[in-house]
Design a protein around this motif. Structure first.
Motif, short mmCIF file in Angstrom:
data_model
loop_
_atom_site.label_atom_id
_atom_site.label_comp_id
_atom_site.label_asym_id
_atom_site.label_seq_id
_atom_site.Cartn_x
_atom_site.Cartn_y
_atom_site.Cartn_z
N UNK A 162 -13.81 7.61 82.76
CA UNK A 162 -12.45 7.72 82.21
C UNK A 162 -12.35 8.92 81.27
N UNK A 163 -11.17 9.54 81.25
CA UNK A 163 -10.98 10.72 80.39
C UNK A 163 -11.10 10.38 78.91
N UNK A 164 -11.53 11.35 78.14
CA UNK A 164 -11.53 11.22 76.69
C UNK A 164 -10.15 11.66 76.19
N UNK A 165 -9.94 11.55 74.89
CA UNK A 165 -8.63 11.91 74.34
C UNK A 165 -8.48 13.40 74.14
N UNK A 166 -7.52 13.77 73.28
CA UNK A 166 -7.26 15.19 73.00
C UNK A 166 -8.22 15.63 71.91
N UNK A 167 -9.25 16.33 72.29
CA UNK A 167 -10.21 16.82 71.31
C UNK A 167 -10.25 18.34 71.36
N UNK A 168 -10.24 18.94 70.17
CA UNK A 168 -10.39 20.40 70.09
C UNK A 168 -11.87 20.70 70.14
N UNK A 169 -12.21 21.80 70.76
CA UNK A 169 -13.62 22.12 70.95
C UNK A 169 -13.90 23.54 70.47
N UNK A 170 -14.87 23.67 69.59
CA UNK A 170 -15.29 24.99 69.11
C UNK A 170 -16.64 25.30 69.75
N UNK A 171 -16.73 26.46 70.37
CA UNK A 171 -17.99 26.90 70.97
C UNK A 171 -18.53 28.06 70.15
N UNK A 172 -19.86 28.12 70.03
CA UNK A 172 -20.44 29.27 69.31
C UNK A 172 -21.80 29.59 69.89
N UNK A 173 -22.06 30.89 70.01
CA UNK A 173 -23.41 31.33 70.41
C UNK A 173 -23.69 32.69 69.80
N UNK A 174 -24.98 33.06 69.71
CA UNK A 174 -25.29 34.35 69.12
C UNK A 174 -24.63 35.49 69.88
N UNK A 175 -24.39 36.61 69.18
CA UNK A 175 -23.79 37.77 69.85
C UNK A 175 -24.74 38.30 70.91
N UNK A 176 -24.14 38.85 71.97
CA UNK A 176 -24.93 39.27 73.14
C UNK A 176 -26.02 40.27 72.78
N UNK A 177 -25.74 41.17 71.83
CA UNK A 177 -26.74 42.21 71.55
C UNK A 177 -28.01 41.65 70.90
N UNK A 178 -27.88 40.51 70.19
CA UNK A 178 -29.09 39.95 69.57
C UNK A 178 -29.75 38.91 70.47
N UNK A 294 -13.10 30.35 63.20
CA UNK A 294 -12.93 31.62 62.48
C UNK A 294 -14.18 31.93 61.64
N UNK A 295 -14.73 30.93 60.98
CA UNK A 295 -15.93 31.14 60.16
C UNK A 295 -17.11 31.54 61.02
N UNK A 296 -17.27 30.85 62.14
CA UNK A 296 -18.40 31.16 63.04
C UNK A 296 -18.27 32.57 63.61
N UNK A 297 -17.02 33.03 63.82
CA UNK A 297 -16.79 34.34 64.43
C UNK A 297 -17.22 35.49 63.52
N UNK A 300 -21.10 35.40 64.63
CA UNK A 300 -21.50 35.02 65.99
C UNK A 300 -20.31 35.17 66.94
N UNK A 301 -20.53 34.81 68.22
CA UNK A 301 -19.40 34.72 69.14
C UNK A 301 -18.87 33.30 69.05
N UNK A 302 -17.55 33.15 68.99
CA UNK A 302 -17.02 31.78 68.99
C UNK A 302 -15.71 31.71 69.76
N UNK A 303 -15.41 30.52 70.25
CA UNK A 303 -14.20 30.27 71.03
C UNK A 303 -13.58 28.98 70.50
N UNK A 304 -12.25 28.98 70.47
CA UNK A 304 -11.53 27.76 70.13
C UNK A 304 -10.87 27.28 71.41
N UNK A 305 -11.23 26.07 71.85
CA UNK A 305 -10.70 25.58 73.11
C UNK A 305 -10.47 24.08 72.96
#
Ligand code: C5P
Length: 320
Positions: A162-178, A294-297, A300-305
């Protein structure tokens, strides 16, 4: 007349927990996982014209060309299986980073299967599409369902949850060059070495299945729509955490930094997706999620989804 121009939104996924049970005789690993589609997506357009062969034009983030690209291989496989005597031109706009554990290539391949199945004069069954998906990669079948999905076997035996509810998801990973992402085979090899050293090879298959499913049953209801009331969900999801996390945290100082930063936020769930490199936080409220992204960005690389349920996911395929 079946459609000859189709468009698909190929969503990324995160793994809401991932247990590695054992190394199998075929070299793959027996897994217990929960996949979840998210709004970060590639766009794919598929055009069928007179002629033959497959073409792939890409924009956005760099992708492998020709047979190195899983979407291209999916088109060849399905054309062959359906004996489709048409030329297939794919246009891919890539947004999902590779080496992140977000399943971008697998999602593109599944989108091609779904589009060509829709365009077929006699559409293949879901079981047939799942068999093609399995042939292309362990993560591909999950993307034929979308939403919240239980993954067993290599991750290729999929069951809709069953589907979960409406959750905001923040993704973060190190920048590609490092750090240029994590290689999945290397991550499994690292687990093999650790498992051999610790005598940790997992329990019997049915034991681990019952244990994992009962833990999932305890954890997921708190994230379902009817429970999305308070400002926070529970912090506890013990028992289904990602087994790759420990290894990934030791890869570079950036990974534990991101982990600590996510843990300091009001996220109800912090985890690693696939074998990394991306970590995620699930937030009930938009404001703290945007603030965390915004803080993670800054470093690092970050996405708000956000999470994408099955109905929305399935509606992301259109003919025009
Ligand atoms: O299935 P896929 O081609 O995506 O897998 C890539 C690699 O990841 C495999 O060759 C294998 O080394 C590893 N893998 C694994 N066990 C799984 C899934 C992937 O060992 N369940």
């Amino acid at each position: 007349m079946p459609p000859t121009r189709l468009r698909a939104r190929a969503c990324a996924k995160i793994n809401l927990g991932l247990k590695i049970v054992s190394r199998r005789p075929d070299g793959f690993h027996e897994l217990r996982t929960v996949f979840q589609t998210i709004a970060l997506a590639d766009d794919l357009v598929c055009e069928l014209t007179r002629g033959q062969g497959v073409g792939l034009a890409a924009s956005g983030l760099a992708v492998p060309q020709g047979r190195g690209n899983l979407a291209y291989r999916a088109a060849e496989l399905v054309a062959d299986q359906l004996k489709l005597r048409r030329r297939i031109d794919l246009r891919l706009h890539k947004r999902i980073p590779s080496g992140a554990g977000l399943g971008g290539g697998s999602s593109d391949a599944a989108a091609v299967i779904r589009m060509l199945a829709r365009a077929a004069a006699r559409p293949p069954s879901l079981a047939t599409q799942l068999a093609w998906a399995r042939e292309l990669g362990s993560d591909v079948p999950n993307f034929l369902l979308g939403g919240t999905v239980l993954g067993l076997g290599r991750g290729d035996e999929v069951y809709a949850l069953p589907d979960l509810g409406k959750w905001h998801c923040v993704l973060a990973m190190p920048r590609a060059q490092s750090h240029g992402g994590v290689s999945t085979p290397e991550a499994f090899a690292r687990w093999d070495r650790e498992a051999a050293g610790s005598g940790l090879t997992g329990g019997g298959d049915s034991d681990t299945l019952i244990e994992f499913c009962s833990l999932v049953d305890q954890v997921l209801p708190a994230f379902r729509p009817e429970r999305n009331r308070g400002p926070r969900g529970p912090k506890v999801h013990a028992g289904i955490e990602n087994d790759f996390l420990r290894g990934v945290l030791s890869l570079s100082t950036d990974f534990p930094r991101i982990h600590r930063q996510l843990r300091r936020t009001p996220a109800a769930w912090v985890g690693l997706t696939g074998s990394g490199a991306a970590q995620f936080g699930l937030f009930h409220q938009a404001g703290p999620a945007a603030e965390a992204a915004a803080r993670l960005a800054v470093s690092h690389q970050s996405w708000l989804t956000r999470l994408v349920g099955r109905r929305e996911y399935q509606g992301g395929l259109r003919a025009w």
